[in-house]
Design a protein around this motif. Structure first.
Motif, short mmCIF file in Angstrom:
data_model
loop_
_atom_site.label_atom_id
_atom_site.label_comp_id
_atom_site.label_asym_id
_atom_site.label_seq_id
_atom_site.Cartn_x
_atom_site.Cartn_y
_atom_site.Cartn_z
N LEU A 64 10.82 -3.09 -5.62
CA LEU A 64 9.66 -2.22 -5.51
C LEU A 64 9.32 -1.55 -6.84
O LEU A 64 8.14 -1.38 -7.17
CB LEU A 64 9.89 -1.17 -4.43
CG LEU A 64 9.90 -1.70 -2.99
CD1 LEU A 64 10.36 -0.63 -2.01
CD2 LEU A 64 8.53 -2.23 -2.59
N MET A 65 10.33 -1.21 -7.62
CA MET A 65 10.08 -0.61 -8.94
C MET A 65 9.32 -1.58 -9.84
O MET A 65 8.50 -1.17 -10.66
CB MET A 65 11.40 -0.22 -9.60
CG MET A 65 12.00 1.08 -9.08
SD MET A 65 11.02 2.54 -9.54
CE MET A 65 11.26 2.58 -11.32
N GLU A 66 9.60 -2.88 -9.67
CA GLU A 66 8.93 -3.88 -10.51
C GLU A 66 7.58 -4.31 -9.94
O GLU A 66 6.69 -4.70 -10.68
CB GLU A 66 9.85 -5.09 -10.67
CG GLU A 66 11.12 -4.77 -11.45
CD GLU A 66 12.09 -5.95 -11.52
OE1 GLU A 66 11.82 -6.97 -10.86
OE2 GLU A 66 13.09 -5.84 -12.23
N GLU A 74 11.34 9.07 -8.43
CA GLU A 74 11.63 10.04 -7.39
C GLU A 74 11.02 9.65 -6.03
O GLU A 74 11.35 10.25 -5.00
CB GLU A 74 11.14 11.45 -7.78
CG GLU A 74 9.66 11.54 -8.08
CD GLU A 74 9.34 11.40 -9.56
OE1 GLU A 74 8.37 12.02 -10.02
OE2 GLU A 74 10.07 10.65 -10.26
N HIS A 75 10.13 8.65 -6.05
CA HIS A 75 9.52 8.20 -4.80
C HIS A 75 10.12 6.89 -4.29
O HIS A 75 9.73 6.43 -3.21
CB HIS A 75 8.01 8.01 -5.00
CG HIS A 75 7.29 9.27 -5.35
ND1 HIS A 75 6.09 9.28 -6.06
CD2 HIS A 75 7.59 10.57 -5.10
CE1 HIS A 75 5.70 10.53 -6.23
NE2 HIS A 75 6.59 11.32 -5.66
N VAL A 76 11.03 6.31 -5.04
CA VAL A 76 11.58 5.00 -4.68
C VAL A 76 12.30 5.05 -3.33
O VAL A 76 12.11 4.19 -2.46
CB VAL A 76 12.53 4.47 -5.77
CG1 VAL A 76 13.26 3.22 -5.29
CG2 VAL A 76 11.75 4.15 -7.04
N GLU A 77 13.14 6.06 -3.15
CA GLU A 77 13.92 6.14 -1.90
C GLU A 77 13.00 6.20 -0.68
O GLU A 77 13.25 5.53 0.33
CB GLU A 77 14.82 7.38 -1.94
CG GLU A 77 15.77 7.47 -0.75
CD GLU A 77 16.73 8.64 -0.87
OE1 GLU A 77 17.31 9.02 0.16
OE2 GLU A 77 16.91 9.17 -2.00
N ARG A 78 11.92 6.95 -0.79
CA ARG A 78 10.96 7.05 0.31
C ARG A 78 10.30 5.70 0.58
O ARG A 78 10.13 5.29 1.74
CB ARG A 78 9.90 8.10 -0.02
CG ARG A 78 8.84 8.29 1.06
CD ARG A 78 7.71 9.17 0.56
NE ARG A 78 6.99 8.53 -0.54
CZ ARG A 78 6.13 9.16 -1.35
NH1 ARG A 78 5.91 10.44 -1.20
NH2 ARG A 78 5.50 8.49 -2.31
#
Length: 323
Positions: A64-66, A74-78
């Motif tokens: 998802l980061m890519e 800070e929004h990745v976990e969500r």
């Protein structure tokens, strides 16, 4: 006839514990996973098959980061939580015929997206040299095209019930076998294998986060082990193909990685297991043998039925691998 007698050779060795990958090794939820990545690709204007190929066997957080432009750390976990809940939602969707209802859904989706431009390549993604060209294995019954059909149904915002009524066919009985079923299944030999292992002698180390991991295990009746290293473990700095998940799981079990047996199905997972120093048993449940037999695994088996484990009096586990 015993498992060993069905094959020409058998190897016997001992170990102190077992580290399982989850999806593709213990459970089969590939159809639901591909549907979720297809939906994400559609949302981002990417080619679904490229996204599926590039994301296989890697952590959703890394993917998802890519994939998602401007996604903040800070929004990745969500976002991972939302994405993995979408996988489970697909898995819980009742089976429907790919004829009739899905063709209508595709037509509606086509009209909704006409005039839009889809990116034909995944430009923002960092090239991953160890990402395989995914070859589907017969044990996974549904093609990427099948999951695209169900995803189109979802994206059309038409409920399954509405579509089924709309496209009611006089040949429904004839089409009954032509269904897409995305439910999570336990793979061959897994229950017998887990039942043969004493508590505290095995762990799960998966590229899925806790929501997805626990969801799949619960849906197949596999008891969640005390040691379960998931992708969102705060101690985990790197995911597969790095060995970190297996090293951490071995440490939590209190065993040396070199005294562990890793069960894996994906190229990235097999590489991670080999790099950890463990004895790696690759199972051909999600990839053809040709795709995984030259990645360093010590054994390549069709299913876990070819592996027998005995608990010895001194606490060691004795493995018999038939091939």
């Amino acid at each position: 006839m015993s498992t060993e007698q069905q094959y020409k050779q058998a190897s016997i060795f001992t170990a102190d514990g077992v580290l399982f990958d989850m999806d593709g090794t213990l459970t089969d939820s590939i159809a639901a996973v591909e549907a979720a990545w297809t939906a994400k690709a559609e949302e981002l204007g990417l080619e679904p098959e490229e996204v599926i190929r590039a994301t296989h066997g890697r952590r959703a957080s890394d993917n998802l980061m890519e994939l998602v432009p401007g996604l903040r750390k800070e929004h990745v976990e969500r976002e991972v939580e939302k994405f993995e809940r979408s996988i489970l939602a697909f898995a819980d969707t009742p089976p429907h015929s790919r004829k009739g209802s899905f063709s209508s859904a595709r037509s509606r989706q086509s009209s909704m997206t006409s005039g839009s431009t889809r990116r034909s390549s995944i430009a923002p993604m960092t090239p991953v040299s160890n990402t395989p060209d995914v070859a589907r294995h017969p044990s996974f019954q549904f093609s990427t095209a099948d999951t695209l059909n169900l995803t189109s149904l979802k994206l059309s915002k038409t409920s399954v019930t509405e579509v089924a009524v709309e496209d009611e066919s006089p040949f429904a009985d004839e089409e009954a076998e032509d269904l897409i079923d995305m439910s999570v299944r336990i793979l061959p030999g897994v229950r017998k294998m887990i039942n043969s292992l004493p508590e505290g002698k095995y762990a799960v180390a998966t590229s899925g986060a806790k929501t997805y991991c626990h969801g799949c295990l619960n849906r197949t009746g596999i008891t969640i082990p005390k040691v379960c290293v998931t992708a969102d473990d705060a101690r985990l700095l790197r995911g597969k193909p790095f060995p970190d998940p297996f090293l951490l799981a071995a440490s939590d079990l209190g065993i040396a990685p070199t005294r562990a047996v890793v069960f894996e199905d994906s190229p990235s997972g097999i590489k991670a297991g080999v790099a950890s120093g463990a004895t790696v048993i690759a199972v051909c449940t999600s990839h053809t043998r040709e795709k995984i037999e030259n990645l360093g695994a010590h054994f390549v088996v069709d299913t876990m039925d070819q592996v027998k484990v005995d608990h010895m009096e001194d606490g060691q586990l004795r493995f018999t691998v038939a091939y």
